[in-house]
Design a protein around this motif. Structure first.
Motif, short mmCIF file in Angstrom:
data_model
loop_
_atom_site.label_atom_id
_atom_site.label_comp_id
_atom_site.label_asym_id
_atom_site.label_seq_id
_atom_site.Cartn_x
_atom_site.Cartn_y
_atom_site.Cartn_z
N ARG A 19 0.81 -1.22 0.00
CA ARG A 19 0.00 0.00 0.00
C ARG A 19 0.84 1.27 0.00
NH1 ARG A 19 -4.71 -1.39 4.39
NH2 ARG A 19 -5.63 -3.08 3.22
N ASP A 53 -9.30 13.86 -2.76
CA ASP A 53 -10.41 12.97 -3.10
C ASP A 53 -10.10 12.14 -4.35
OD1 ASP A 53 -11.84 13.97 -0.97
OD2 ASP A 53 -13.14 15.25 -2.20
N ILE A 56 -7.77 9.33 -3.44
CA ILE A 56 -8.50 8.30 -2.69
C ILE A 56 -9.32 7.43 -3.65
CG2 ILE A 56 -10.41 7.92 -1.04
CD1 ILE A 56 -9.31 10.43 0.48
N GLN A 57 -10.03 8.10 -4.56
CA GLN A 57 -10.84 7.34 -5.52
C GLN A 57 -9.94 6.51 -6.44
OE1 GLN A 57 -13.63 9.67 -7.82
NE2 GLN A 57 -14.59 7.86 -8.65
N TYR A 59 -7.06 5.24 -5.73
CA TYR A 59 -6.56 4.09 -4.95
C TYR A 59 -7.64 3.02 -4.85
CZ TYR A 59 -4.66 1.33 -1.15
OH TYR A 59 -4.19 0.28 -0.39
N GLN A 60 -8.88 3.45 -4.57
CA GLN A 60 -9.97 2.50 -4.42
C GLN A 60 -10.30 1.77 -5.72
OE1 GLN A 60 -12.94 5.16 -2.84
NE2 GLN A 60 -12.34 4.78 -0.71
N LYS A 61 -10.09 2.43 -6.84
CA LYS A 61 -10.45 1.85 -8.14
C LYS A 61 -9.22 1.43 -8.96
CE LYS A 61 -14.72 4.36 -8.41
NZ LYS A 61 -15.80 4.64 -9.30
N LEU A 62 -8.11 1.28 -8.29
CA LEU A 62 -6.86 0.99 -8.99
C LEU A 62 -6.93 -0.28 -9.83
CD1 LEU A 62 -4.16 2.37 -9.28
CD2 LEU A 62 -3.30 1.02 -7.38
N ARG A 63 -7.69 -1.26 -9.39
CA ARG A 63 -7.82 -2.50 -10.17
C ARG A 63 -8.51 -2.27 -11.51
NH1 ARG A 63 -5.85 -6.62 -7.62
NH2 ARG A 63 -5.96 -6.83 -5.37
N SER A 64 -9.31 -1.21 -11.60
CA SER A 64 -10.03 -0.94 -12.85
C SER A 64 -9.18 -0.16 -13.86
CB SER A 64 -11.33 -0.17 -12.57
OG SER A 64 -11.03 1.15 -12.14
N ARG A 82 -14.57 14.61 -10.80
CA ARG A 82 -14.81 15.05 -9.41
C ARG A 82 -15.06 16.56 -9.38
NH1 ARG A 82 -15.69 11.68 -5.79
NH2 ARG A 82 -15.05 13.09 -4.15
#
Length: 193
Positions: A19, A53, A56-57, A59-64, A82
């Motif tokens: 991470r 923001d 953060i987004q 990081y959360q959607k990095l797999r996509s 955003r």
């Protein structure tokens, strides 16, 4: 190693469980992202909040993230979305902040004043442009993205990106006053006063 290749290696590390590696991407893209948001019209505080923001987004959607496309283009697309979303929810205050970074030289006080005035003037002129023109100018010249990356972010064709950049430059150029030339100076005659 190309920036894109480096980003993909870091993304692979993050997805593998490291991470802390994401901090490298944040450091690499935070100033360009911040300048983009300022250039779009966000205040200093809004630009900072939106940049955070966005990371953060991301990081959360990095797999996509599609490794065939540029990480920078993907990140800036998130930021623009955003910004637009936040803009619909609240009014932004134009800050007049700088999208251009000062060089690490020691200018004279007069030069510092002129640099500051020119940056403020450019910010004002950019703010007067419709958002569709501001976005392509900022992505191209502030964040140094390719036409292809801009097309991926905006959903436009390559031809539309080039066309919009051309029109944006023309609109920006029209805002600058034309120097007044004295007709006597044009033909080499002295002033008669």
């Amino acid at each position: 190693m190309k920036e894109q290749d480096n980003a993909e290696i870091i993304i692979a590390e993050v997805l593998a469980g490291n991470r802390e590696a994401f901090a490298i991407l944040v450091d690499q893209y935070k100033s360009g992202l911040y300048r983009l948001l300022l250039g779009l019209g966000a205040s200093h505080q809004d630009a900072q909040d939106l940049a955070q923001d966005t990371f953060i987004q991301a990081y959360q959607k990095l797999r996509s993230h599609n490794e065939q496309s540029s990480f920078a283009a993907w990140l800036y697309a998130i930021a623009i979305n955003r910004f637009r979303s936040q803009k619909r929810r609240k009014a932004f205050s134009f800050s007049g902040g700088s999208i251009l970074e000062e060089r690490d030289q020691t200018p004279t006080p007069e030069e510092r004043y002129m640099i500051k005035e020119n940056k403020l003037e450019l910010q004002k002129k950019l703010a007067r442009l419709p958002e569709r023109y501001r976005i392509v100018l900022l992505l191209r010249y502030t964040n140094e993205l390719t036409y292809e990356e801009i097309a991926a972010i905006t959903g436009m064709t390559l031809h539309q990106v080039k066309n919009r950049l051309h029109r944006a430059r023309l609109k920006l150029k029209k805002q600058w006053p034309k120097p007044k030339e004295d007709s006597n100076e044009k033909i080499g005659l002295p002033h008669t006063r």
